[in-house]
Design a protein around this motif. Structure first.
Motif, PDB file in Angstrom:
ATOM      1  N   ASP A 293       2.767   1.909   1.067  1.00 28.09           N
ATOM      2  CA  ASP A 293       3.504   2.014  -0.188  1.00 28.09           C
ATOM      3  C   ASP A 293       3.034   0.880  -1.095  1.00 28.09           C
ATOM      4  O   ASP A 293       3.254  -0.289  -0.794  1.00 28.09           O
ATOM      5  CB  ASP A 293       5.003   1.912   0.092  1.00 28.09           C
ATOM      6  N   ASN A 294       2.371   1.214  -2.194  1.00 31.13           N
ATOM      7  CA  ASN A 294       1.850   0.216  -3.129  1.00 31.13           C
ATOM      8  C   ASN A 294       2.872  -0.024  -4.235  1.00 31.13           C
ATOM      9  O   ASN A 294       2.942   0.725  -5.201  1.00 31.13           O
ATOM     10  CB  ASN A 294       0.522   0.693  -3.723  1.00 31.13           C
TER      11      ASN A 294
ATOM     12  N   TRP B  59      -5.274   3.209   8.584  1.00 32.34           N
ATOM     13  CA  TRP B  59      -5.866   2.315   7.595  1.00 32.34           C
ATOM     14  C   TRP B  59      -5.872   0.916   8.186  1.00 32.34           C
ATOM     15  O   TRP B  59      -4.901   0.469   8.777  1.00 32.34           O
ATOM     16  CB  TRP B  59      -5.055   2.348   6.301  1.00 32.34           C
TER      17      TRP B  59
ATOM     18  N   TYR C  46      -7.468  -3.094   2.954  1.00 31.68           N
ATOM     19  CA  TYR C  46      -7.343  -2.602   1.571  1.00 31.68           C
ATOM     20  C   TYR C  46      -7.924  -3.626   0.610  1.00 31.68           C
ATOM     21  O   TYR C  46      -8.043  -4.798   0.911  1.00 31.68           O
ATOM     22  CB  TYR C  46      -5.897  -2.265   1.218  1.00 31.68           C
TER      23      TYR C  46
ATOM     24  N   TYR D 189       3.598  -1.452   4.474  1.00 36.02           N
ATOM     25  CA  TYR D 189       2.991  -0.414   5.308  1.00 36.02           C
ATOM     26  C   TYR D 189       3.662  -0.350   6.665  1.00 36.02           C
ATOM     27  O   TYR D 189       4.282  -1.298   7.124  1.00 36.02           O
ATOM     28  CB  TYR D 189       1.484  -0.599   5.438  1.00 36.02           C
TER      29      TYR D 189
ATOM     30  N   ASP E   8      -3.692  -1.029  -8.739  1.00 46.47           N
ATOM     31  CA  ASP E   8      -4.108   0.042  -7.824  1.00 46.47           C
ATOM     32  C   ASP E   8      -4.904  -0.536  -6.659  1.00 46.47           C
ATOM     33  O   ASP E   8      -5.521  -1.597  -6.792  1.00 46.47           O
ATOM     34  CB  ASP E   8      -4.975   1.059  -8.557  1.00 46.47           C
TER      35      ASP E   8
ATOM     36  N   LEU F 126       2.804   4.122  -5.984  1.00 49.06           N
ATOM     37  CA  LEU F 126       2.648   5.359  -5.205  1.00 49.06           C
ATOM     38  C   LEU F 126       2.511   5.024  -3.723  1.00 49.06           C
ATOM     39  O   LEU F 126       2.320   3.880  -3.340  1.00 49.06           O
ATOM     40  CB  LEU F 126       1.428   6.139  -5.680  1.00 49.06           C
ATOM     41  N   SER F 127       2.579   6.060  -2.903  1.00 44.93           N
ATOM     42  CA  SER F 127       2.482   5.898  -1.457  1.00 44.93           C
ATOM     43  C   SER F 127       1.418   6.826  -0.897  1.00 44.93           C
ATOM     44  O   SER F 127       1.020   7.795  -1.545  1.00 44.93           O
ATOM     45  CB  SER F 127       3.815   6.232  -0.790  1.00 44.93           C
ATOM     46  N   ASP F 128       0.982   6.543   0.325  1.00 41.14           N
ATOM     47  CA  ASP F 128       0.060   7.418   1.024  1.00 41.14           C
ATOM     48  C   ASP F 128       0.462   7.455   2.489  1.00 41.14           C
ATOM     49  O   ASP F 128       0.767   6.419   3.081  1.00 41.14           O
ATOM     50  CB  ASP F 128      -1.377   6.925   0.914  1.00 41.14           C
TER      51      ASP F 128
ATOM     52  N   THR G 279      -9.097   5.945   0.614  1.00 38.61           N
ATOM     53  CA  THR G 279      -8.038   6.599  -0.145  1.00 38.61           C
ATOM     54  C   THR G 279      -7.598   5.678  -1.268  1.00 38.61           C
ATOM     55  O   THR G 279      -7.351   4.490  -1.046  1.00 38.61           O
ATOM     56  CB  THR G 279      -6.824   6.920   0.750  1.00 38.61           C
ATOM     57  N   TYR G 280      -7.497   6.235  -2.470  1.00 37.40           N
ATOM     58  CA  TYR G 280      -7.067   5.495  -3.655  1.00 37.40           C
ATOM     59  C   TYR G 280      -5.560   5.634  -3.780  1.00 37.40           C
ATOM     60  O   TYR G 280      -5.031   6.747  -3.751  1.00 37.40           O
ATOM     61  CB  TYR G 280      -7.768   6.082  -4.879  1.00 37.40           C
ATOM     62  N   VAL G 281      -4.861   4.502  -3.901  1.00 35.25           N
ATOM     63  CA  VAL G 281      -3.406   4.530  -4.044  1.00 35.25           C
ATOM     64  C   VAL G 281      -3.057   3.790  -5.330  1.00 35.25           C
ATOM     65  O   VAL G 281      -3.186   2.566  -5.413  1.00 35.25           O
ATOM     66  CB  VAL G 281      -2.686   3.883  -2.839  1.00 35.25           C
TER      67      VAL G 281
END
Length: 122
Positions: free
Chosen positions: A77-78, A115, A118, A47, A83, A104-106, A98-100
């Protein structure tokens, strides 16, 4: 004259059972030794903080709440195999989550709160 001892079928069965019992004990010890290790979300969570600092957390445990840097994160970035859910609070509570999904990234909106923690979905 030499004396040679020959094994009977009963001796072979007895030795085979002893070897199987020893193998079972070793397997049990090996499994119980590894079970103390926490499951991890294999791979990094990467992150970017509000000060453009990049933080990479390698294979965090899948249990519990994970705090981010004090400044929070504006991009996540996960790259793990699990998840995760992002929270704007430091204790993984609150509504604006927010679900990542894995791989995927957010990126948060410019005016959105960063954020701050997590939790993995498992």
């Amino acid at each position: 004259m030499s004396v040679t001892a020959t094994a009977t079928p009963t001796d072979h069965r007895r030795h085979r059972r002893a070897r199987m019992a020893a193998g079972a004990v070793l397997l049990t010890l090996g499994v119980s030794g590894c079970s103390g290790l926490g499951r991890t979300a294999v791979g990094p969570v990467i992150y970017t903080t509000g000060q453009d600092r990049i933080v990479s957390v390698q294979s965090p445990t899948v249990r519990g709440c994970h705090r981010m840097a004090p400044a929070g994160a504006r991009a996540v970035d996960n790259q793990t195999l699990v998840d995760l859910v992002l929270y704007p609070t430091t204790d993984c509570t609150g509504r604006s989550t927010t679900y990542v999904a894995t791989d995927l990234s957010d990126v948060s909106a410019p005016r959105a709160l960063p954020w701050r923690s997590y939790r993995f979905v498992h």
